[in-house]
Each structure stands twice: as structure tokens, then as C-alpha cells.
Enzyme design. Sequence first.
Site, PDB file in Angstrom:
ATOM      1  N   CYS A   1     -30.449 -10.678 -57.183  1.00 54.42           N
ATOM      2  CA  CYS A   1     -29.963 -11.614 -56.054  1.00 54.42           C
ATOM      3  C   CYS A   1     -30.849 -12.870 -55.910  1.00 54.42           C
ATOM      4  O   CYS A   1     -30.709 -13.874 -55.677  1.00 54.42           O
ATOM      5  CB  CYS A   1     -29.764 -10.700 -54.759  1.00 54.42           C
ATOM      6  SG  CYS A   1     -31.123  -9.740 -54.372  1.00 54.42           S
TER       7      CYS A   1
ATOM      8  N   HIS B   1     -31.734 -14.204 -48.554  1.00 56.00           N
ATOM      9  CA  HIS B   1     -33.049 -14.457 -49.285  1.00 56.00           C
ATOM     10  C   HIS B   1     -33.357 -16.108 -48.980  1.00 56.00           C
ATOM     11  O   HIS B   1     -32.637 -16.857 -49.261  1.00 56.00           O
ATOM     12  CB  HIS B   1     -33.223 -13.879 -50.552  1.00 56.00           C
ATOM     13  CG  HIS B   1     -32.989 -12.508 -50.663  1.00 56.00           C
ATOM     14  ND1 HIS B   1     -33.055 -11.614 -49.726  1.00 56.00           N
ATOM     15  CD2 HIS B   1     -32.871 -11.702 -51.765  1.00 56.00           C
ATOM     16  CE1 HIS B   1     -32.741 -10.249 -50.384  1.00 56.00           C
ATOM     17  NE2 HIS B   1     -32.940 -10.449 -51.669  1.00 56.00           N
TER      18      HIS B   1
HETATM   19  N1  LIG Z   1     -28.125  -5.120 -51.264  1.00 58.85           N
HETATM   20  C1  LIG Z   1     -28.114  -6.270 -51.868  1.00 58.85           C
HETATM   21  O1  LIG Z   1     -28.594  -7.310 -51.491  1.00 58.85           O
HETATM   22  C2  LIG Z   1     -27.867  -6.344 -53.182  1.00 58.85           C
HETATM   23  C3  LIG Z   1     -28.084  -7.517 -54.066  1.00 58.85           C
HETATM   24  C4  LIG Z   1     -27.741  -7.500 -55.360  1.00 58.85           C
HETATM   25  C5  LIG Z   1     -27.476  -6.421 -56.123  1.00 58.85           C
HETATM   26  N2  LIG Z   1     -27.510  -5.095 -55.337  1.00 58.85           N
HETATM   27  C6  LIG Z   1     -27.290  -3.994 -56.087  1.00 58.85           C
HETATM   28  O2  LIG Z   1     -25.982  -3.349 -55.792  1.00 58.85           O
HETATM   29  C7  LIG Z   1     -26.122  -2.018 -55.942  1.00 58.85           C
HETATM   30  C8  LIG Z   1     -25.881  -1.380 -54.492  1.00 58.85           C
HETATM   31  O3  LIG Z   1     -26.632  -1.803 -53.373  1.00 58.85           O
HETATM   32  P1  LIG Z   1     -26.328  -1.899 -51.980  1.00 58.85           P
HETATM   33  O4  LIG Z   1     -27.227  -2.626 -51.380  1.00 58.85           O
HETATM   34  O5  LIG Z   1     -24.649  -1.853 -51.696  1.00 58.85           O
HETATM   35  O6  LIG Z   1     -26.773  -0.359 -51.819  1.00 58.85           O
HETATM   36  P2  LIG Z   1     -26.408   0.754 -50.543  1.00 58.85           P
HETATM   37  O7  LIG Z   1     -25.805   0.097 -49.286  1.00 58.85           O
HETATM   38  O8  LIG Z   1     -27.454   1.434 -50.516  1.00 58.85           O
HETATM   39  O9  LIG Z   1     -24.910   1.540 -50.946  1.00 58.85           O
HETATM   40  C9  LIG Z   1     -24.952   2.201 -52.284  1.00 58.85           C
HETATM   41  C10 LIG Z   1     -23.386   2.520 -52.387  1.00 58.85           C
HETATM   42  O10 LIG Z   1     -23.463   3.281 -53.868  1.00 58.85           O
HETATM   43  C11 LIG Z   1     -22.480   4.454 -53.730  1.00 58.85           C
HETATM   44  N3  LIG Z   1     -22.919   5.524 -54.579  1.00 58.85           N
HETATM   45  C12 LIG Z   1     -24.255   6.123 -54.905  1.00 58.85           C
HETATM   46  N4  LIG Z   1     -24.319   6.987 -55.498  1.00 58.85           N
HETATM   47  C13 LIG Z   1     -23.085   7.262 -56.027  1.00 58.85           C
HETATM   48  C14 LIG Z   1     -22.323   7.944 -56.941  1.00 58.85           C
HETATM   49  N5  LIG Z   1     -22.927   9.087 -57.948  1.00 58.85           N
HETATM   50  N6  LIG Z   1     -20.979   7.634 -57.332  1.00 58.85           N
HETATM   51  C15 LIG Z   1     -20.291   6.950 -56.595  1.00 58.85           C
HETATM   52  N7  LIG Z   1     -21.100   6.063 -55.747  1.00 58.85           N
HETATM   53  C16 LIG Z   1     -22.411   6.244 -55.400  1.00 58.85           C
HETATM   54  C17 LIG Z   1     -22.818   4.905 -52.363  1.00 58.85           C
HETATM   55  O11 LIG Z   1     -21.695   5.567 -51.886  1.00 58.85           O
HETATM   56  P3  LIG Z   1     -21.845   6.792 -50.986  1.00 58.85           P
HETATM   57  O12 LIG Z   1     -21.774   6.407 -49.668  1.00 58.85           O
HETATM   58  O13 LIG Z   1     -20.836   7.638 -51.234  1.00 58.85           O
HETATM   59  O14 LIG Z   1     -23.074   7.378 -51.083  1.00 58.85           O
HETATM   60  C18 LIG Z   1     -22.737   3.307 -51.705  1.00 58.85           C
HETATM   61  O15 LIG Z   1     -21.335   3.085 -51.518  1.00 58.85           O
HETATM   62  C19 LIG Z   1     -27.334  -1.568 -56.414  1.00 58.85           C
HETATM   63  O16 LIG Z   1     -27.598  -1.500 -57.574  1.00 58.85           O
HETATM   64  C20 LIG Z   1     -28.135  -2.861 -55.849  1.00 58.85           C
HETATM   65  O17 LIG Z   1     -29.392  -2.966 -56.625  1.00 58.85           O
HETATM   66  C21 LIG Z   1     -27.730  -5.163 -54.165  1.00 58.85           C
END
Ligand SMILES: NC(=O)c1ccc[n+]([C@@H]2O[C@H](COP(=O)([O-])OP(=O)(O)OC[C@H]3O[C@@H](n4cnc5c(N)ncnc54)[C@H](OP(=O)(O)O)[C@@H]3O)[C@@H](O)[C@H]2O)c1
Length: 335
Positions: free
Chosen positions: A128, A240
Amino acid sequence: MKVAIVGVSGAVGQEFLRVLDERDFPVDELVLFGSSRSAGRVYVFRGKQCTVKELKHNDDFKGIDVAFVSAGGSTSVEFAETITQHGTVMIDNSSAFRMDADVPLVVPEVNPEDALDRPRGIIANPNCSTIQMVVALKPLEDISHIRRIHVSTYQASSGAGASAMAELVKQYEEILKGEEPTIEKFAYQLAYNVIPHIDVFTDNGYTKEELKMHNETRKIMHSDVEVSATCVRVPVIRSHSEATWIETERPISVDEARKAFSNAEGIILQDDPSKKEYPMPLFVAGQDPVYVGRIRSDIANPNGLTFWTVSDQIKKGAALNAVQIAEYLIKVKNI
Ligand SMILES: NC(=O)c1ccc[n+]([C@@H]2O[C@H](COP(=O)([O-])OP(=O)(O)OC[C@H]3O[C@@H](n4cnc5c(N)ncnc54)[C@H](OP(=O)(O)O)[C@@H]3O)[C@@H](O)[C@H]2O)c1
């Protein structure tokens, strides 16, 4: 289009639902996936109820045109084959495949054509912090090659996921009540603090997040630019901010830079110090563009220019960028 969102309960997954709707993305059928924790949960998309399926190794992706995947790196690695085996295009938000030579790393304002060459059916969405930086760098690189970048980031708590965002709010509440703040997602208390540590430290003293900004910028821009980053977590909920110093082959004047930013795709120029106009995360949260302000010639470098950017990292830094990639593929009839 038959569309899947993997990790729909998360911060990025929820943003996918909003962005797909907001942009009138052509969704005929939407299939939602999560782990066993969120399986069975119901989300409403365009008035229709969709139940989250548990992500498993089966044929659930057969017939799905595009899968927006945001469930963390280990899930992406484990399920990439399952997701892509029947021809689904996987647009992945994790860092798992970003630097793989056979996976394009794409920001539509910068290198959309790279998305067309995807031997594994995977397209990676960059980090990001990198996305907003390269959107701002592109119009400057078009004027004069950027040789060097120093950048300091001010990254919101939601960059670490939905639970990290909630932890920051909880810490303020706990502190106001005189209680010990809960510290689970960050190395230290983030409320009333800043933490110069995002992702893990590497042997050269930089964190992985900082090295991502170096490596990913070079790959996206097809450039030999050197990038030295310091990534800092700040007690902001969403969006950010980045202070960026660039050195170009020939000096770029402030007027030239303003003009280039004004004409660039995906950028809003907000730069009038006399009226106290400059971008701030509080006002940028929920918006699509990268906001640019505080443009100055660098008094420490005759070939230097410095500026300040702010962008919603869940939107342009994740969900929106991925949806724009899919929109580009539809536009050029590649999916
Ligand atoms: N947040 C940001 O600003 C941002 C920006 C760019 C990229 N990212 C990337 O995007 C990804 C997700 O980030 P996030 O911030 O959205 O995280 P988050 O809020 O912690 O959400 C994680 C998601 O992954 C799912 N998950 C985890 N383990 C799983 C599995 N084994 N099978 C299926 N689903 C699973 C969770 O589902 P459950 O609820 O079922 O556990 C939840 O929906 C990461 O790789 C992160 O680095 C995030």
C-alpha cells in the site's frame, strides 16, 4: 463476470464490496470466501445476500473469472493453485508473489500492460505504501529520470488489518478510563505514540516493509531507482501519508511538478500553503485519489524535489487498485 472475494471479512475484503458496488463493476455473480471463522456469515451486495464459503481445496473456483484475494500471504501461497487451476485470474493483495519474475506487479496508472503477461494466472497488487508513491512518481519520471528517493511513511493502524484498527480505538478508550491499554497487534502502545517499526527487521537494519518500497518501486517502474525508506506506524485510523524526497537527472521546478501532478491520472493536487491547503489523512479517508501537496525544491539537493502525499491505503492501496487492474483487463478484452 463471476467474481470472488477471498478474505471478505477483513479490512480489505470489506472495501472490495464497497469498491465493486461504487464503480458499477460488472458482477453477475459474487462468491465470498473466508476461513472457518467467518464461513456462514452473510454480507449484502447490491441488495442480495451472499453467504461466506470456507476456502478449501476443491473446484469452487471453476467458472470464476476473477478472484480478489486478501487473506494474507500464507493463504495466498497455499491456495494459489486451487484458485487459478481452472483459469481464474487471481489478483493478490499479499506480498507472497510480488517479487516473483513470473508474476506481474501492477499499478494501473503506471504499468497496466504488465498485467497482460501472467503465466501463472496471478497478478500481484503492490504494497500500500508503494502504490501511492509510484502514482505520484510516474508524472515526474516522465519529465526526468528519478535516480534516488528518500521516503518517510506515516502509516495508519488499519494497514495492519481490521483488528489492528480496532486495537487503536480500544487503547484510547482504555487509557481514558485509566486502564492498561491492550497491546496485541503492535510492538508497543500506538495511542499517543508513533512506532518506527512495520513488518520484521532484516539483516541490513531496514524492515521488510521498507525494503518492499525499494524492490517493488523498481519492478513497477522498470527502473534502477534507489529507494531508502523509513516506515512508521502512527495513531491514524485510515490513510497513509508519505514525505518523499526525489533526485532527478535534471532538476524539476515546482511549477513543472505542479503542472505534471495536475494532469496526472489518479492524482489530486492540494498545494496552497497560503490557504493552509495540504493533504491530511483525516480528510482523505474513503477517497480514491492520491493527494499531493507541500511541493518544494529541495534546499539540500540542486536536483532534488520534495513533496507530501496522502492516500487511503485500504482503497487505492489495496481494493481499488486491484479492481482497477480487473477493469483494465476487461477494457482490453483480456478477461
Ligand atoms: N489493511 C491494509 O491496508 C492492506 C493494504 C494492502 C494490502 N493488504 C494485504 O491484504 C491482506 C488482508 O489484509 P487485511 O488488512 O484485510 O487483514 P484482516 O483485516 O486481518 O483480514 C484478513 C482476512 O483474511 C481471511 N483469512 C485468514 N486466513 C484465512 C484462510 N486460511 N482462509 C480464508 N480466509 C482467511 C480472514 O477471514 P476470517 O475472518 O475467516 O479469519 C479475513 O477475512 C494481507 O495480505 C495484507 O497484507 C492490507
